[in-house]
Motif scaffolding. Structure first.
Motif, mmCIF file in Angstrom:
data_model
loop_
_atom_site.group_PDB
_atom_site.id
_atom_site.type_symbol
_atom_site.label_atom_id
_atom_site.label_comp_id
_atom_site.label_asym_id
_atom_site.label_seq_id
_atom_site.Cartn_x
_atom_site.Cartn_y
_atom_site.Cartn_z
ATOM 1 N N ILE A 65 0.818 -1.225 0.000
ATOM 2 C CA ILE A 65 0.000 0.000 0.000
ATOM 3 C C ILE A 65 0.854 1.279 0.000
ATOM 4 C CG2 ILE A 65 -1.526 1.380 1.485
ATOM 5 C CD1 ILE A 65 -3.103 -0.558 -0.175
ATOM 6 N N PRO A 66 1.919 1.386 0.834
ATOM 7 C CA PRO A 66 2.717 2.620 0.822
ATOM 8 C C PRO A 66 3.349 2.934 -0.533
ATOM 9 C CG PRO A 66 3.127 1.394 2.836
ATOM 10 C CD PRO A 66 2.339 0.491 1.939
ATOM 11 N N GLU A 67 3.594 1.897 -1.348
ATOM 12 C CA GLU A 67 4.135 2.152 -2.685
ATOM 13 C C GLU A 67 3.134 2.947 -3.526
ATOM 14 O OE1 GLU A 67 5.258 -1.539 -4.471
ATOM 15 O OE2 GLU A 67 6.477 -2.165 -2.746
ATOM 16 N N ILE A 68 1.857 2.708 -3.299
ATOM 17 C CA ILE A 68 0.797 3.442 -4.017
ATOM 18 C C ILE A 68 0.614 4.830 -3.425
ATOM 19 C CG2 ILE A 68 -1.679 3.465 -4.557
ATOM 20 C CD1 ILE A 68 -1.603 0.368 -4.419
ATOM 21 N N THR A 69 0.487 4.894 -2.106
ATOM 22 C CA THR A 69 0.122 6.165 -1.460
ATOM 23 C C THR A 69 1.235 7.203 -1.537
ATOM 24 O OG1 THR A 69 0.835 5.256 0.679
ATOM 25 C CG2 THR A 69 -1.511 5.068 0.125
ATOM 26 N N SER A 70 2.502 6.747 -1.469
ATOM 27 C CA SER A 70 3.609 7.716 -1.442
ATOM 28 C C SER A 70 3.658 8.531 -2.730
ATOM 29 C CB SER A 70 4.936 6.999 -1.209
ATOM 30 O OG SER A 70 5.199 6.069 -2.248
ATOM 31 N N ALA A 80 7.494 -5.643 6.703
ATOM 32 C CA ALA A 80 7.524 -4.636 5.635
ATOM 33 C C ALA A 80 6.332 -3.684 5.746
ATOM 34 C CB ALA A 80 7.517 -5.322 4.275
ATOM 35 N N ALA A 81 5.175 -4.212 6.105
ATOM 36 C CA ALA A 81 3.975 -3.373 6.245
ATOM 37 C C ALA A 81 4.183 -2.306 7.311
ATOM 38 C CB ALA A 81 2.767 -4.243 6.588
ATOM 39 N N MET A 82 4.858 -2.667 8.391
ATOM 40 C CA MET A 82 5.079 -1.722 9.484
ATOM 41 C C MET A 82 6.275 -0.812 9.221
ATOM 42 S SD MET A 82 4.241 -4.311 12.662
ATOM 43 C CE MET A 82 4.325 -3.099 13.950
ATOM 44 N N ARG A 83 7.255 -1.316 8.477
ATOM 45 C CA ARG A 83 8.461 -0.545 8.221
ATOM 46 C C ARG A 83 8.236 0.556 7.184
ATOM 47 N NH1 ARG A 83 11.336 -4.696 6.807
ATOM 48 N NH2 ARG A 83 11.364 -4.149 4.597
ATOM 49 N N SER A 84 7.300 0.343 6.250
ATOM 50 C CA SER A 84 7.152 1.272 5.130
ATOM 51 C C SER A 84 6.003 2.262 5.293
ATOM 52 C CB SER A 84 6.956 0.483 3.827
ATOM 53 O OG SER A 84 5.842 -0.389 3.936
ATOM 54 N N CYS A 85 5.272 2.184 6.392
ATOM 55 C CA CYS A 85 4.118 3.069 6.585
ATOM 56 C C CYS A 85 4.561 4.438 7.100
ATOM 57 C CB CYS A 85 3.135 2.442 7.575
ATOM 58 S SG CYS A 85 3.815 2.226 9.234
ATOM 59 N N ASP A 86 3.604 5.368 7.153
ATOM 60 C CA ASP A 86 3.873 6.688 7.737
ATOM 61 C C ASP A 86 3.668 6.688 9.248
ATOM 62 O OD1 ASP A 86 4.394 8.442 5.347
ATOM 63 O OD2 ASP A 86 2.464 7.587 4.771
ATOM 64 N N ALA A 87 2.811 5.802 9.731
ATOM 65 C CA ALA A 87 2.589 5.654 11.179
ATOM 66 C C ALA A 87 2.000 4.277 11.428
ATOM 67 C CB ALA A 87 1.652 6.733 11.706
#
Length: 458
Positions: free
Chosen positions: A124-129, A208-215
């Motif tokens: 998901i962060p790959e999309i949102t960023s 990875a889900a926790m490492r790549s998020c904003d919070a």
């Protein structure tokens, strides 16, 4: 600091395709919608039908059903974890990953959301960023289970898979001496090394889900798991937002007549109620041993568990003579029951639970004494939190091979049901203090207000 585009937020929710994940995401959506925020909720088409009745604000919460592609190893028509066996969860995760184009299209729709909340979809962060949208990794399991198993300090790689002995040793800097896995049960956490989707393990995905998020956000509260949340925040170097337990309002539905009538026969706080969740299936010999344990307590009991392995009904697995011996005071039911309503019945005095995270919160909110028989890794850690750290429940002692004897179960139940028991008095006092906190008017609403404030602060 940049201000949000409006005072009301637009959030996308994308939980893992299991009812135990989708339901807490929807409970949070309801709480946010109460404050006027808009939710786009992504879920499998089949799950939309299952969860529609829990959407309390359809004017603000919009379901977006996803087409779940078929992948090798996934039964035809399977869309959620309820549709698959344990060894088919990995193909389901692969199918979830293949919904990425659909998910991205919904997120890109105008008006774009302010936030996307997800748990297992590490991409998901790959999309949102790229879109200027914040990604929040929202975990509906305890901080205890994440802090012991998923943190970067474990340094688990494909080339260096972790062993059960290593898992039994807390990671560097871990803050609790009580919320731990014992050596003889550490193998129950080894699922984190298994494949969970094509070419990725469970550990790799959640890390990875926790490492790549904003919070990072967790469905817990600081009073319960504050030090563990701080540890996770430091490990991942991310802000930590807590939503509180996000428990739904008391159900307006009535308890089924058959249970209301049966429970009504007994004295207040005299019945032992047991439920082990909708997923776990006991082996037949362990099932029989537990029933003999309930019988030997002398208390009336209601046991709601799935039929044991190899049996189509609970009745065919009863110990010899059991049904006649407990007639009138013991019922074993092999189907679903209204757990929160049963827990709140005045005749129920003890809840014997597997300590899944949802059941943990329900037990805390009830007035019943709590006895815990954890089956899986995260349940073990939830149990250690309740019984070891907070001392408001009793864990049933197991033998080193994991066996729960009828004597151990009986002893644990009697220790909390005996009014003169020192253990029973202690856990009852500690539980009562926690329950008063949870049911206080401002406790949960305060956490939701703080969570919204934290989101806007991003």
């Amino acid at each position: 600091m940049a201000q949000p585009r409006s005072s009301n937020l637009h959030l996308v929710m994308f939980p893992w395709f299991a009812v135990g994940h989708m339901t807490p995401f929807l409970h949070l959506s309801n709480k946010l919608a109460e404050e006027g925020h808009r939710i786009s909720f992504l879920l499998p088409n089949k799950a939309k039908l299952q969860l529609q009745h829990l959407n309390l604000h359809p004017n603000l919460i919009t379901f977006h059903p996803l087409i779940i592609p078929h992948v090798e190893g996934l039964p035809p028509g399977a869309e959620t974890a309820s549709d698959v066996a344990g060894n088919q969860v990995s193909p389901l995760a692969t199918a979830m990953d293949l919904t990425r184009p659909q998910v991205e299209e919904i997120i890109r729709d105008d008006p774009r959301p302010d936030f996307v909340l997800y748990d297992s979809a590490h991409w998901i962060p790959e999309i949102t960023s790229k879109l200027g949208i914040k990604a929040i990794c929202y975990n509906v399991v305890s901080a205890a289970s994440l802090a012991i198993a998923i943190v970067p300090a474990r340094k688990i790689t494909r080339d260096r898979p972790i062993t059960a002995d290593e898992l039994a040793r807390p990671p560097p800097g871990y803050p609790s001496a009580n919320v731990i896995i014992h050596r003889h049960e550490a193998h129950k956490l080894l699922f984190i090394t298994l494949e969970f989707g094509a070419g990725i393990t469970f550990y790799e995905r959640i890390n990875a889900a926790m490492r790549s998020c904003d919070a990072i956000a967790i469905r817990t509260c600081r009073e319960l798991e504050g030090e563990l949340c701080d540890y996770l925040s430091a490990q991942f170097k991310k802000p930590m937002f807590l939503t509180g337990p996000v428990l739904p309002e008391p159900a307006e539905s009535r308890l089924e007549d058959r249970w209301a009538e049966w429970l009504g026969r007994f004295e207040p706080s005299s019945v032992v109620f047991c439920a082990f969740g909708s997923q776990f299936i006991l082996e037949k010999d362990q099932f029989q041993e537990l029933l003999l344990g309930f019988e030997s307590t002398g208390f009336p009991f209601l046991v709601a568990v799935k039929p044991p392995a190899g049996c189509s009904t609970v009745e065919e697995a009863f110990p010899e003579g059991f049904e006649m011996r407990v007639k009138g005071r013991g019922v074993v039911h092999g189907g679903w029951v209204q757990q929160p309503l049963i827990l709140n019945h005045g005749s129920v005095g003890c809840f014997v639970s597997h300590c899944g995270f949802g059941s943990m919160w329900e037990s805390l909110k009830s007035a019943s004494q709590i006895v815990l028989v954890p089956q899986l890794g995260d349940q073990i850690l939830n149990t250690r939190l309740m019984a070891g750290e907070l001392k408001l429940a009793v864990e049933v002692e197991r033998e080193d091979n994991g066996w729960v004897s009828k004597e151990s179960l009986c002893k644990a139940i009697q220790s909390v049901m005996d009014e003169d028991s020192e253990m029973g008095c202690m856990v009852k006092k500690n539980h009562a203090a926690w329950r008063n906190r949870l049911v206080s008017q401002d406790f949960m609403s305060g956490y939701i207000d703080s969570f919204i404030k934290d989101l806007k602060g991003l």
